[in-house]
Design an enzyme around this catalytic site. Structure first.
Site, short mmCIF file in Angstrom:
data_model
loop_
_atom_site.label_atom_id
_atom_site.label_comp_id
_atom_site.label_asym_id
_atom_site.label_seq_id
_atom_site.Cartn_x
_atom_site.Cartn_y
_atom_site.Cartn_z
N ALA A 100 1.09 -1.13 -0.14
CA ALA A 100 0.03 0.12 -0.19
C ALA A 100 1.04 1.40 0.47
O ALA A 100 0.80 2.68 0.57
CB ALA A 100 -0.97 0.18 1.14
N SER A 101 2.11 1.24 -0.92
CA SER A 101 2.79 1.84 -0.50
C SER A 101 3.18 3.50 0.79
O SER A 101 3.32 2.89 1.81
CB SER A 101 3.01 3.11 -1.79
OG SER A 101 2.51 2.12 -2.85
N HIS A 102 2.19 4.03 0.78
CA HIS A 102 2.97 5.41 1.57
C HIS A 102 1.54 5.34 2.77
O HIS A 102 1.61 6.00 3.05
CB HIS A 102 2.93 6.53 1.14
CG HIS A 102 1.96 7.36 0.12
ND1 HIS A 102 2.33 6.76 -0.92
CD2 HIS A 102 1.34 7.75 0.61
CE1 HIS A 102 0.77 7.26 -1.91
NE2 HIS A 102 -0.05 7.83 -0.90
#
Length: 188
Positions: A100-102
């Protein structure tokens, strides 16, 4: 090129059922795009909760559609750039990265890649979204796992990635100055 949400029960969240739904939709997209070809896909995950089980679930679903998956050895975590490079180096047809990256730590995500190692274009993701919406009962997606189609990358693929990173880091020994920096991996 993907979905992100909190890890919770329900159709609007990230869980094993929505991973199955997204992977069935991606498998149908791949089968439509690569007709009469043995399809091979890279799969990886970062260090978020359930990343390892979500990536294995994706591999199992793909195997039930006759699609071969390659994961890092022992399904250990991997970076998104590793999956992109593995797609290119191993001449694969696409990939999945569970991240979910960041986004906040409560989230996870599912991103899909093309045979160049880049995120899918909108016209492709629209097909996948339609395929997802066509699945009426995500709680009862029936899969028949073919373990022979779930494979692991050779050590050389990982070693080549690390070597490329180290060889492309600019090193300037002529600089005597000590540089201070902060490292923040955020949530992923």
């Amino acid at each position: 090129a993907g979905i992100r949400a909190k890890m919770n029960p329900g159709t609007g969240a990230m869980n094993v059922f929505t991973i199955k739904q997204a992977t069935v939709a991606y498998a149908k997209f791949l089968l439509g795009k690569f007709k009469d070809k043995k399809i091979k896909i890279a799969i990886g995950h970062d260090n978020r909760f359930h990343g390892d089980s979500f990536s294995m679930t994706a591999a199992e679903v793909l195997s039930s559609y006759g699609i071969e998956s390659y994961l890092p050895k022992d399904n250990v975590l991997s970076s998104t750039p590793f999956i992109s490079q593995a797609i290119q180096r191993c001449k694969l047809d696409g990939g999945i990265i569970i991240t979910a990256s960041h986004n906040p730590k409560e989230d996870n995500g599912y991103k899909v890649y093309n045979d160049f190692g880049g995120q899918l274009l909108p016209e492709d993701t629209e097909v996948i979204a339609k395929n997802m919406n066509d699945i009426e009962d995500i709680l009862n997606i029936d899969i028949k796992v073919n373990k022979d189609l779930i494979k692991y990358f050779d050590k050389k693929v990982t070693d080549d990635y690390v070597s490329d990173l180290l060889n492309n880091i600019p090193i300037h020994p002529e600089l005597e100055k000590i540089v201070e920096f902060a490292y923040t991996p955020l949530h992923g």
